[in-house]
Design a protein around this motif. Structure first.
Motif, PDB file in Angstrom:
ATOM      1  N   PRO A 106       4.387 -60.179  26.319  1.00  0.00           N
ATOM      2  CA  PRO A 106       3.768 -60.204  24.992  1.00  0.00           C
ATOM      3  C   PRO A 106       4.709 -59.578  23.954  1.00  0.00           C
ATOM      4  N   PRO A 107       4.539 -59.936  22.687  1.00  0.00           N
ATOM      5  CA  PRO A 107       5.380 -59.374  21.623  1.00  0.00           C
ATOM      6  C   PRO A 107       5.339 -57.847  21.607  1.00  0.00           C
ATOM      7  N   ALA A 108       6.503 -57.255  21.365  1.00  0.00           N
ATOM      8  CA  ALA A 108       6.609 -55.794  21.407  1.00  0.00           C
ATOM      9  C   ALA A 108       5.864 -55.117  20.251  1.00  0.00           C
ATOM     10  N   TRP A 109       5.729 -55.808  19.120  1.00  0.00           N
ATOM     11  CA  TRP A 109       5.142 -55.141  17.941  1.00  0.00           C
ATOM     12  C   TRP A 109       3.735 -54.629  18.202  1.00  0.00           C
ATOM     13  N   ARG A 110       3.026 -55.233  19.165  1.00  0.00           N
ATOM     14  CA  ARG A 110       1.634 -54.827  19.366  1.00  0.00           C
ATOM     15  C   ARG A 110       1.419 -54.019  20.637  1.00  0.00           C
ATOM     16  N   SER A 111       2.491 -53.660  21.310  1.00  0.00           N
ATOM     17  CA  SER A 111       2.336 -53.005  22.615  1.00  0.00           C
ATOM     18  C   SER A 111       1.589 -51.677  22.513  1.00  0.00           C
ATOM     19  N   GLN A 112       1.625 -51.050  21.349  1.00  0.00           N
ATOM     20  CA  GLN A 112       0.945 -49.757  21.201  1.00  0.00           C
ATOM     21  C   GLN A 112      -0.577 -49.862  21.301  1.00  0.00           C
ATOM     22  N   TRP A 113      -1.120 -51.080  21.136  1.00  0.00           N
ATOM     23  CA  TRP A 113      -2.574 -51.243  21.164  1.00  0.00           C
ATOM     24  C   TRP A 113      -3.062 -51.973  22.419  1.00  0.00           C
ATOM     25  N   VAL A 114      -2.146 -52.259  23.332  1.00  0.00           N
ATOM     26  CA  VAL A 114      -2.412 -53.246  24.380  1.00  0.00           C
ATOM     27  C   VAL A 114      -2.052 -52.724  25.765  1.00  0.00           C
ATOM     28  N   GLU A 115      -2.837 -53.146  26.779  1.00  0.00           N
ATOM     29  CA  GLU A 115      -2.438 -52.965  28.179  1.00  0.00           C
ATOM     30  C   GLU A 115      -2.080 -54.338  28.736  1.00  0.00           C
ATOM     31  N   ARG A 116      -1.353 -54.339  29.842  1.00  0.00           N
ATOM     32  CA  ARG A 116      -1.056 -55.607  30.494  1.00  0.00           C
ATOM     33  C   ARG A 116      -2.093 -55.871  31.589  1.00  0.00           C
ATOM     34  N   LEU A 117      -2.556 -57.096  31.654  1.00  0.00           N
ATOM     35  CA  LEU A 117      -3.519 -57.481  32.705  1.00  0.00           C
ATOM     36  C   LEU A 117      -2.798 -57.647  34.037  1.00  0.00           C
TER      37      LEU A 117
END
Lengths: 124, 124
Positions: B113-124
């Motif tokens: 996934p795009p790096a810009w949103r990694s702060q709000w996201v976990e990986r499934l």
């Protein structure tokens, strides 16, 4: 009605009314984005992610299907420079708020469909 | 019930019972596959396409959402060599048969996934 909560969510996203959109979500809201394998946990993360989503995007709601506390939605998102994005979403409500989302975000097609099936298919 | 018609369609696909599956579709059935921009017109084309779909795939129905003559479905298709495919579908019934389908087929993720949103996201 459950469908009106989901419709309102998309309308508030479209209006960039992030705080009001957040009020439609349960505190422990969780969204799965299956295409990219991402899970967003918590109302705040979901709102901040969408608030920061790049582009001048615009949402059109195509259809809502409601069964009790579950609503399925079809939307189309257009963005002038990146194109058209179709998405299906399944939303589970609890006490009138959205507690769970499972979203199917399609990328714009990058390649023609496989040739083996062209005899049965038209191009959209 | 509309949901039982859609469930049965997936069960008959899983069983490779193509003629019986075809009996659930209206003669003028039309399906849109939005990811690949394909339209399949007619019961026969849809059945032949699916009959010829390569791979040793297996379908699991995750959820059905019914509102009157419309059913939304979530399924997962696994195939030993190509992976896991999630799909949402919206099916419109007429006189107890499926007349229209709009399907959202996800490809297995090919990139993180795009790096810009990694702060709000976990990986499934």
């Amino acid at each position: 009605l459950s469908r009106e909560v989901v419709r309102r969510l998309w309308e508030l996203f479209e209006a960039r009314e992030w705080d009001q959109a957040g009020e439609l979500l349960a505190d422990d809201f969780v969204a799965d984005w299956l295409q990219t394998g991402e899970r967003i946990r918590g109302r705040e993360n979901y709102i901040e992610l969408n608030r920061n989503y790049p582009g001048d995007w615009s949402i059109t709601v195509k259809r809502l299907v409601e069964e009790g506390d579950v609503v399925a939605s079809e939307i189309v998102v257009t963005e002038p420079s990146t194109g058209t994005f179709h998405a299906a979403g399944f939303f589970e409500l609890r006490d009138g708020k959205i507690a769970r989302a499972t979203e199917y975000w399609l990328d714009p097609p990058t390649a023609p469909p496989p040739a083996w099936r062209s005899q049965w298919v038209e191009r959209l």
